[in-house]
Design a protein around this motif. Sequence first.
Motif, PDB file in Angstrom:
ATOM      1  N   ALA A  53       0.842  -1.191   0.000  1.00 50.82           N
ATOM      2  CA  ALA A  53       0.000   0.000   0.000  1.00 50.82           C
ATOM      3  C   ALA A  53       0.878   1.242   0.000  1.00 50.82           C
ATOM      4  N   PRO A  54       0.879   1.980  -1.082  1.00 53.15           N
ATOM      5  CA  PRO A  54       1.645   3.224  -1.076  1.00 53.15           C
ATOM      6  C   PRO A  54       0.992   4.225  -0.132  1.00 53.15           C
ATOM      7  N   SER A  55       1.810   4.964   0.596  1.00 50.50           N
ATOM      8  CA  SER A  55       1.233   5.918   1.543  1.00 50.50           C
ATOM      9  C   SER A  55       0.730   7.152   0.789  1.00 50.50           C
ATOM     10  N   PRO A  56      -0.500   7.552   1.066  1.00 51.85           N
ATOM     11  CA  PRO A  56      -1.064   8.711   0.385  1.00 51.85           C
ATOM     12  C   PRO A  56      -0.434  10.010   0.884  1.00 51.85           C
ATOM     13  N   THR A  57      -0.411  11.004   0.031  1.00 55.72           N
ATOM     14  CA  THR A  57       0.128  12.300   0.424  1.00 55.72           C
ATOM     15  C   THR A  57      -0.913  13.075   1.214  1.00 55.72           C
ATOM     16  N   ARG A  58      -0.483  14.142   1.821  1.00 54.42           N
ATOM     17  CA  ARG A  58      -1.389  14.966   2.630  1.00 54.42           C
ATOM     18  C   ARG A  58      -2.496  15.562   1.769  1.00 54.42           C
ATOM     19  N   ASP A  59      -2.155  16.011   0.563  1.00 57.11           N
ATOM     20  CA  ASP A  59      -3.168  16.576  -0.335  1.00 57.11           C
ATOM     21  C   ASP A  59      -4.205  15.532  -0.727  1.00 57.11           C
ATOM     22  N   GLU A  60      -3.750  14.316  -0.995  1.00 53.55           N
ATOM     23  CA  GLU A  60      -4.681  13.242  -1.340  1.00 53.55           C
ATOM     24  C   GLU A  60      -5.619  12.958  -0.178  1.00 53.55           C
ATOM     25  N   ASN A  61      -5.072  12.960   1.040  1.00 56.42           N
ATOM     26  CA  ASN A  61      -5.901  12.718   2.226  1.00 56.42           C
ATOM     27  C   ASN A  61      -6.963  13.796   2.375  1.00 56.42           C
ATOM     28  N   GLU A  62      -6.572  15.058   2.200  1.00 52.31           N
ATOM     29  CA  GLU A  62      -7.528  16.160   2.324  1.00 52.31           C
ATOM     30  C   GLU A  62      -8.609  16.065   1.251  1.00 52.31           C
ATOM     31  N   THR A  63      -8.207  15.717   0.035  1.00 50.35           N
ATOM     32  CA  THR A  63      -9.167  15.574  -1.056  1.00 50.35           C
ATOM     33  C   THR A  63     -10.157  14.453  -0.756  1.00 50.35           C
ATOM     34  N   LEU A  64      -9.643  13.341  -0.277  1.00 47.66           N
ATOM     35  CA  LEU A  64     -10.511  12.212   0.048  1.00 47.66           C
ATOM     36  C   LEU A  64     -11.441  12.532   1.216  1.00 47.66           C
ATOM     37  N   LYS A  65     -10.950  13.257   2.208  1.00 40.59           N
ATOM     38  CA  LYS A  65     -11.805  13.645   3.330  1.00 40.59           C
ATOM     39  C   LYS A  65     -12.940  14.543   2.857  1.00 40.59           C
ATOM     40  N   ALA A  66     -12.619  15.477   1.970  1.00 41.66           N
ATOM     41  CA  ALA A  66     -13.657  16.369   1.441  1.00 41.66           C
ATOM     42  C   ALA A  66     -14.695  15.580   0.652  1.00 41.66           C
ATOM     43  N   LYS A  67     -14.221  14.594  -0.118  1.00 40.36           N
ATOM     44  CA  LYS A  67     -15.134  13.770  -0.908  1.00 40.36           C
ATOM     45  C   LYS A  67     -16.042  12.950   0.005  1.00 40.36           C
ATOM     46  N   VAL A  68     -15.486  12.419   1.081  1.00 40.57           N
ATOM     47  CA  VAL A  68     -16.271  11.637   2.036  1.00 40.57           C
ATOM     48  C   VAL A  68     -17.345  12.522   2.663  1.00 40.57           C
ATOM     49  N   GLU A  69     -16.985  13.733   3.046  1.00 37.77           N
ATOM     50  CA  GLU A  69     -17.962  14.644   3.647  1.00 37.77           C
ATOM     51  C   GLU A  69     -19.085  14.967   2.669  1.00 37.77           C
ATOM     52  N   SER A  70     -18.736  15.218   1.406  1.00 34.03           N
ATOM     53  CA  SER A  70     -19.775  15.537   0.426  1.00 34.03           C
ATOM     54  C   SER A  70     -20.686  14.331   0.185  1.00 34.03           C
ATOM     55  N   LEU A  71     -20.121  13.130   0.192  1.00 30.67           N
ATOM     56  CA  LEU A  71     -20.933  11.931   0.023  1.00 30.67           C
ATOM     57  C   LEU A  71     -21.839  11.692   1.227  1.00 30.67           C
ATOM     58  N   LYS A  72     -21.344  12.019   2.417  1.00 27.05           N
ATOM     59  CA  LYS A  72     -22.185  11.883   3.609  1.00 27.05           C
ATOM     60  C   LYS A  72     -23.366  12.835   3.527  1.00 27.05           C
ATOM     61  N   GLU A  73     -23.099  14.073   3.099  1.00 31.52           N
ATOM     62  CA  GLU A  73     -24.178  15.049   2.949  1.00 31.52           C
ATOM     63  C   GLU A  73     -25.200  14.582   1.898  1.00 31.52           C
ATOM     64  N   GLU A  74     -24.686  14.040   0.814  1.00 32.91           N
ATOM     65  CA  GLU A  74     -25.573  13.544  -0.247  1.00 32.91           C
ATOM     66  C   GLU A  74     -26.429  12.391   0.265  1.00 32.91           C
ATOM     67  N   LEU A  75     -25.834  11.536   1.067  1.00 31.67           N
ATOM     68  CA  LEU A  75     -26.563  10.414   1.646  1.00 31.67           C
ATOM     69  C   LEU A  75     -27.650  10.904   2.586  1.00 31.67           C
ATOM     70  N   GLU A  76     -27.339  11.894   3.418  1.00 28.59           N
ATOM     71  CA  GLU A  76     -28.329  12.452   4.325  1.00 28.59           C
ATOM     72  C   GLU A  76     -29.490  13.051   3.549  1.00 28.59           C
ATOM     73  N   LEU A  77     -29.183  13.751   2.460  1.00 30.04           N
ATOM     74  CA  LEU A  77     -30.237  14.333   1.642  1.00 30.04           C
ATOM     75  C   LEU A  77     -31.111  13.244   1.021  1.00 30.04           C
ATOM     76  N   SER A  78     -30.479  12.170   0.609  1.00 31.68           N
ATOM     77  CA  SER A  78     -31.257  11.102  -0.019  1.00 31.68           C
ATOM     78  C   SER A  78     -32.124  10.365   1.002  1.00 31.68           C
ATOM     79  N   LYS A  79     -31.688  10.322   2.253  1.00 32.71           N
ATOM     80  CA  LYS A  79     -32.480   9.670   3.290  1.00 32.71           C
ATOM     81  C   LYS A  79     -33.747  10.458   3.586  1.00 32.71           C
TER      82      LYS A  79
END
Length: 80
Positions: A53-79
């Motif tokens: 497993a290659p270690s992700p960079t800090r920018d990749e981590n921040e991007t993925l965290k933002a994507k997770v948050e947006s998906l959580k919001e989308e899921l809440e809206l769909s519920k």
Amino acid sequence: LLRRLVTLISAQAALGASSQAFRKQAEGASQAARQYLEDNDALRKQLQESGGAPSPTRDENETLKAKVESLKEELELSKR
């Protein structure tokens, strides 16, 4: 009496249309979430096959965290 009946029928039509729109939005969000899960599983299998497993960079981590948050919001809206 007729005016009240027309008002109720109009309100029912509006609620039916908004309900249908919400249903389509929820189906779209569910389909997107399902696709993300399938992609995630495929990437995990690919990672296991490659042996490391290659270690992700800090920018990749921040991007993925933002994507997770947006998906959580989308899921809440769909519920709703």
